[in-house]
Design a protein around this motif. Sequence first.
Motif, short mmCIF file in Angstrom:
data_model
loop_
_atom_site.label_atom_id
_atom_site.label_comp_id
_atom_site.label_asym_id
_atom_site.label_seq_id
_atom_site.Cartn_x
_atom_site.Cartn_y
_atom_site.Cartn_z
N ALA A 207 -6.57 -3.10 6.55
CA ALA A 207 -6.34 -1.67 6.74
C ALA A 207 -7.55 -0.85 6.32
O ALA A 207 -8.35 -1.26 5.47
N PHE A 208 -7.62 0.33 6.90
CA PHE A 208 -8.66 1.29 6.58
C PHE A 208 -8.00 2.63 6.32
O PHE A 208 -7.54 3.30 7.26
N CYS A 209 -7.93 3.00 5.06
CA CYS A 209 -7.30 4.26 4.66
C CYS A 209 -8.39 5.27 4.30
O CYS A 209 -9.36 4.93 3.61
N SER A 210 -8.24 6.49 4.77
CA SER A 210 -9.13 7.58 4.39
C SER A 210 -8.38 8.49 3.43
O SER A 210 -7.21 8.82 3.66
N PHE A 211 -9.06 8.91 2.38
CA PHE A 211 -8.43 9.70 1.33
C PHE A 211 -8.96 11.13 1.38
O PHE A 211 -10.17 11.36 1.30
N GLY A 212 -8.05 12.08 1.56
CA GLY A 212 -8.45 13.48 1.63
C GLY A 212 -9.30 13.79 2.85
O GLY A 212 -10.23 14.58 2.78
N LYS A 213 -8.97 13.20 3.98
CA LYS A 213 -9.73 13.45 5.21
C LYS A 213 -9.33 14.81 5.78
O LYS A 213 -8.15 15.04 6.09
N HIS A 214 -10.28 15.72 5.90
CA HIS A 214 -10.05 17.08 6.39
C HIS A 214 -9.10 17.88 5.51
O HIS A 214 -8.62 18.94 5.92
N MET A 339 -1.61 -2.12 2.71
CA MET A 339 -2.62 -1.30 3.39
C MET A 339 -3.55 -0.64 2.38
O MET A 339 -4.78 -0.60 2.58
N LEU A 340 -3.00 -0.13 1.30
CA LEU A 340 -3.84 0.48 0.27
C LEU A 340 -4.71 -0.56 -0.42
O LEU A 340 -5.91 -0.35 -0.63
N LEU A 341 -4.12 -1.71 -0.74
CA LEU A 341 -4.87 -2.76 -1.43
C LEU A 341 -6.01 -3.28 -0.56
O LEU A 341 -7.11 -3.56 -1.05
N SER A 342 -5.76 -3.41 0.74
CA SER A 342 -6.80 -3.84 1.66
C SER A 342 -7.98 -2.87 1.64
O SER A 342 -9.15 -3.28 1.65
N THR A 343 -7.67 -1.60 1.61
CA THR A 343 -8.73 -0.58 1.58
C THR A 343 -9.48 -0.62 0.26
O THR A 343 -10.72 -0.58 0.23
N ASN A 347 -10.95 -5.75 2.10
CA ASN A 347 -10.75 -7.15 2.50
C ASN A 347 -9.36 -7.32 3.11
O ASN A 347 -8.52 -6.41 3.06
N TRP A 348 -9.14 -8.50 3.68
CA TRP A 348 -7.80 -8.86 4.13
C TRP A 348 -6.87 -8.99 2.92
O TRP A 348 -7.32 -9.37 1.83
N PRO A 352 3.21 -12.28 0.73
CA PRO A 352 3.36 -11.15 -0.18
C PRO A 352 2.08 -10.86 -0.96
O PRO A 352 1.28 -11.76 -1.20
N ILE A 353 1.91 -9.61 -1.34
CA ILE A 353 0.66 -9.19 -1.97
C ILE A 353 0.56 -9.69 -3.41
O ILE A 353 1.56 -10.12 -4.01
N ASN A 354 -0.63 -9.62 -3.95
CA ASN A 354 -0.86 -9.86 -5.37
C ASN A 354 -0.40 -8.60 -6.11
O ASN A 354 -1.12 -7.60 -6.16
#
Length: 387
Positions: A207-214, A339-343, A347-348, A352-354
């Motif tokens: 995933a690719f999350c943008s934080f505070g975009k616009h 999705m957040l952890l990937s960003t 990485n992939w 279940p997540i760590n």
Amino acid sequence: METVRIGIVGLGNMGTGHAQYLIRNEVRGAILTAVCDPRPERLNWAEAELGINVARFSSLEEMCQSGTVDGILICTPHYDHPEQAITALQHNLHVLIEKPAGVYTAQVRRMNEAAAASGKVFGIMYNQRTNPMYAKLKDLISSGELGEIRRTNWIITNWYRAQSYYDSGGWRATWAGEGGGVLINQDPHQLDLWQWTTGLMPTRVRAFCSFGKHRNIEVENDVTAYVEYENGATGLFVTSTYEAPGTNRFEISGDRGKIVIEDDQMTFWRLRVPESEFNRTYKGGFGQPECWKCDIPIAGGGAQHLGITQDWVNAILHDTPLLAPGEEGIKGLMLSNAMLLSTWTDNWVDLPINEELFYSKLQEQIERSDSTKKADDYKTLNVSGTH
């Protein structure tokens, strides 16, 4: 038990809405007997609007020990859902929580374990599961009409929020206050429906999350996530809060065609023969399976929040299966956490997540959060972060 005595925890927008249909006796077999909120003004409102027969408490522990309720409906900030649910379950009470299940899966897992040990009825307010559109989609997929799923795509960018929305509360769009942005606040229903209707959870996420975009905020408000499934299918989830006009389009491609939900319409492009069969038998070079465009009829209605509450009450009184078991809240949250952890790790992320790694990364965000006071302000509001 002939009647379930319900107590509501948190008299913000959602809690107030639940209280109003309960006090009107719109849920069969249920009665509102208590409310809980730390704010005196909300308890004063309850006395005036709900009547003196509804007990009022300023603490959850006090309500749980009062003997006035058989089950509670939790409508408080995201971070509080798991701990409050555990408290109620340990007092031998049934529990229905607002979405999301929590902010991070480790705390939700503890809640699920407490629910399993309690033997009580534990549900989550996934009211979109009552939507006939998504119920029909789930039926078409589970019955095999679509065949094996090949690809899923959901573009949900019609969550437009102006800066003034974020400025309306200091706790809004902060890691300390809400625990995230569009994924935790606006998208929990879609993340749930994505896996519930298809019956599939990804094996890994990039995933690719943008934080505070616009926008002048610290949390994610733009997300593009690519997922892979065990059967080789792939998926895409795109969401944002700054696009106008936005899009809400859910497309699922399978061996027998594709289904698209958009503008409150469901269309099934159905192949006359499965693609796999056509590919195996067709010898003409260029060509493709014959396809029929079918507008799928959808029944009206959809009982939404009231329907989930009625379903929960029915499960308590009649031992019927829940449409939205509380334990399933961890699935959609697992997707947003991934999705957040990937960003954060660039990485992939395998599912279940760590969970320990996610928690540590979340704490890093909270430590840098605009103000921990905003989290305290949010908690005193005692409202559900569902809008």
